[in-house]
Write an enzyme that holds these catalytic residues in place. Structure first.
Site, PDB file in Angstrom:
ATOM      1  N   CYS A 179     -39.035  28.046 -21.953  1.00 34.71           N
ATOM      2  CA  CYS A 179     -40.278  29.104 -21.500  1.00 34.71           C
ATOM      3  C   CYS A 179     -41.119  28.994 -22.904  1.00 34.71           C
ATOM      4  O   CYS A 179     -40.683  28.905 -23.951  1.00 34.71           O
ATOM      5  CB  CYS A 179     -39.551  30.378 -21.555  1.00 34.71           C
ATOM      6  SG  CYS A 179     -40.869  31.572 -20.984  1.00 34.71           S
ATOM      7  N   ASP A 202     -42.170  31.574 -24.155  1.00 33.15           N
ATOM      8  CA  ASP A 202     -42.336  32.704 -24.916  1.00 33.15           C
ATOM      9  C   ASP A 202     -42.016  32.701 -26.268  1.00 33.15           C
ATOM     10  O   ASP A 202     -41.055  31.701 -26.803  1.00 33.15           O
ATOM     11  CB  ASP A 202     -40.907  33.519 -24.220  1.00 33.15           C
ATOM     12  CG  ASP A 202     -40.775  35.036 -24.594  1.00 33.15           C
ATOM     13  OD1 ASP A 202     -40.827  35.207 -25.825  1.00 33.15           O
ATOM     14  OD2 ASP A 202     -40.931  35.915 -23.964  1.00 33.15           O
ATOM     15  N   ARG A 231     -40.354  34.305 -28.464  1.00 30.16           N
ATOM     16  CA  ARG A 231     -39.130  34.742 -28.864  1.00 30.16           C
ATOM     17  C   ARG A 231     -37.972  33.722 -28.633  1.00 30.16           C
ATOM     18  O   ARG A 231     -36.935  34.035 -28.996  1.00 30.16           O
ATOM     19  CB  ARG A 231     -38.976  35.995 -28.283  1.00 30.16           C
ATOM     20  CG  ARG A 231     -39.886  37.073 -28.471  1.00 30.16           C
ATOM     21  CD  ARG A 231     -39.635  38.331 -27.474  1.00 30.16           C
ATOM     22  NE  ARG A 231     -39.772  38.178 -26.188  1.00 30.16           N
ATOM     23  CZ  ARG A 231     -39.556  38.907 -25.047  1.00 30.16           C
ATOM     24  NH1 ARG A 231     -39.102  39.921 -25.273  1.00 30.16           N
ATOM     25  NH2 ARG A 231     -39.842  38.409 -23.821  1.00 30.16           N
ATOM     26  N   HIS A 258     -34.476  32.480 -20.364  1.00 37.39           N
ATOM     27  CA  HIS A 258     -34.074  33.488 -21.413  1.00 37.39           C
ATOM     28  C   HIS A 258     -34.233  34.811 -20.352  1.00 37.39           C
ATOM     29  O   HIS A 258     -35.122  35.069 -19.477  1.00 37.39           O
ATOM     30  CB  HIS A 258     -35.057  33.667 -22.512  1.00 37.39           C
ATOM     31  CG  HIS A 258     -36.337  33.976 -22.255  1.00 37.39           C
ATOM     32  ND1 HIS A 258     -36.804  35.227 -22.220  1.00 37.39           N
ATOM     33  CD2 HIS A 258     -37.403  33.060 -21.776  1.00 37.39           C
ATOM     34  CE1 HIS A 258     -38.186  35.265 -21.970  1.00 37.39           C
ATOM     35  NE2 HIS A 258     -38.452  34.177 -21.846  1.00 37.39           N
ATOM     36  N   CYS A 304     -37.274  37.397 -18.926  1.00 36.14           N
ATOM     37  CA  CYS A 304     -38.415  36.681 -18.811  1.00 36.14           C
ATOM     38  C   CYS A 304     -39.376  37.372 -18.333  1.00 36.14           C
ATOM     39  O   CYS A 304     -39.651  37.707 -17.000  1.00 36.14           O
ATOM     40  CB  CYS A 304     -38.155  35.287 -18.028  1.00 36.14           C
ATOM     41  SG  CYS A 304     -39.600  34.218 -18.115  1.00 36.14           S
TER      42      CYS A 304
END
Length: 240
Positions: free
Chosen positions: A43, A45, A47, A99, A102
């Site tokens: 992803c 993202d 993080r 994750h 999400c």
């Protein structure tokens, strides 16, 4: 933070010095070759930093990222990455990594309207619709992370059916497809047991992973499984 982002340049120089001190000549050697064993499809993202999560340096992990770690057969970007990784770099492992919590999956689950990205998230909605009966049997508090994992299984399945992977298996090249999930709550990766080594493994691996996910979530107590993290993949082996 400055408008010139000088703090990022400073951090970059500090990082480069640390790498070079730890392994003298690292960047010179990196110029000469790129031989990663792994392709990470994750992803976008911020993080979920792929290299850092598995402790690998530049050149050791080939990475493709997008919203909700989607692999669809109309996405020439993802398909080109997979083909280059398999045919050019000869990676041995392709790892699809979702994750917990999400945002893209959350939007798909709750029919949130976010703009242009809604068209992309539609692929995750397709996963939701495919498994709606299962999701309806899962406690509402756990459905988001259940859909995160279901999405990983479906995208791993899509990777297995790409022409690049199918052709590699047909010529006897070793390529193993994996489905993992990363827990934002604890920083740990978990194996969803969607591990495929050849064409004949696809359906058995998918069925086993889906059965394990179903057993884990349908019987889960939301009060004690707030994070809904997958079970320790070694637990069953320890119990045997």
């Amino acid at each position: 933070m400055t408008t010139e982002l000088q703090e990022l340049f400073d951090s970059n120089r500090h990082w480069a010095r640390k790498v070079e001190q730890r392994e003298p000549g690292f960047f010179s050697k990196l110029l000469e070759q790129q031989t990663p064993q792994y392709l990470w499809i994750g992803c976008a993202d911020s993080r979920v930093p792929a290299n850092e999560l598995v402790g690998l340096l530049p050149g050791e992990l080939f990475v493709h990222r997008n919203v909700a770690n989607v692999v669809v057969h109309s996405d020439m970007n993802a398909l080109s990455v997979i083909q280059f990784a398999v045919d050019g770099l000869k990676v041995q492992h392709i790892i699809v990594v979702g994750h917990s919590n999400c945002g893209g999956v959350k939007a798909a689950l709750n029919d949130l309207r976010l703009g242009l990205v809604d068209n992309w998230i539609r692929h995750v909605k397709d996963v939701r619709h495919l498994h709606q009966n299962l999701l309806d049997r899962i406690a509402p508090e756990l459905r988001l992370n259940a859909l995160v994992e279901l999405n990983v299984l479906e995208q791993s399945l899509n990777v297995c059916h790409t022409s690049a992977v199918q052709d590699a298996w047909a010529r006897g090249q070793e390529v193993v497809v994996h489905g993992w999930v990363y827990g934002l709550h604890n920083g740990l990766l978990q194996d969803l047991r969607m591990t495929v080594r050849q064409g004949g493994d696809i359906q058995p691996a998918y069925a086993a992973a889906l059965d394990a996910l179903t057993a884990r979530y349908v019987s889960a107590d939301p009060a004690t499984a707030a994070t809904a993290a997958p079970a320790d993949p070694t637990a069953a082996q320890k119990a045997d």
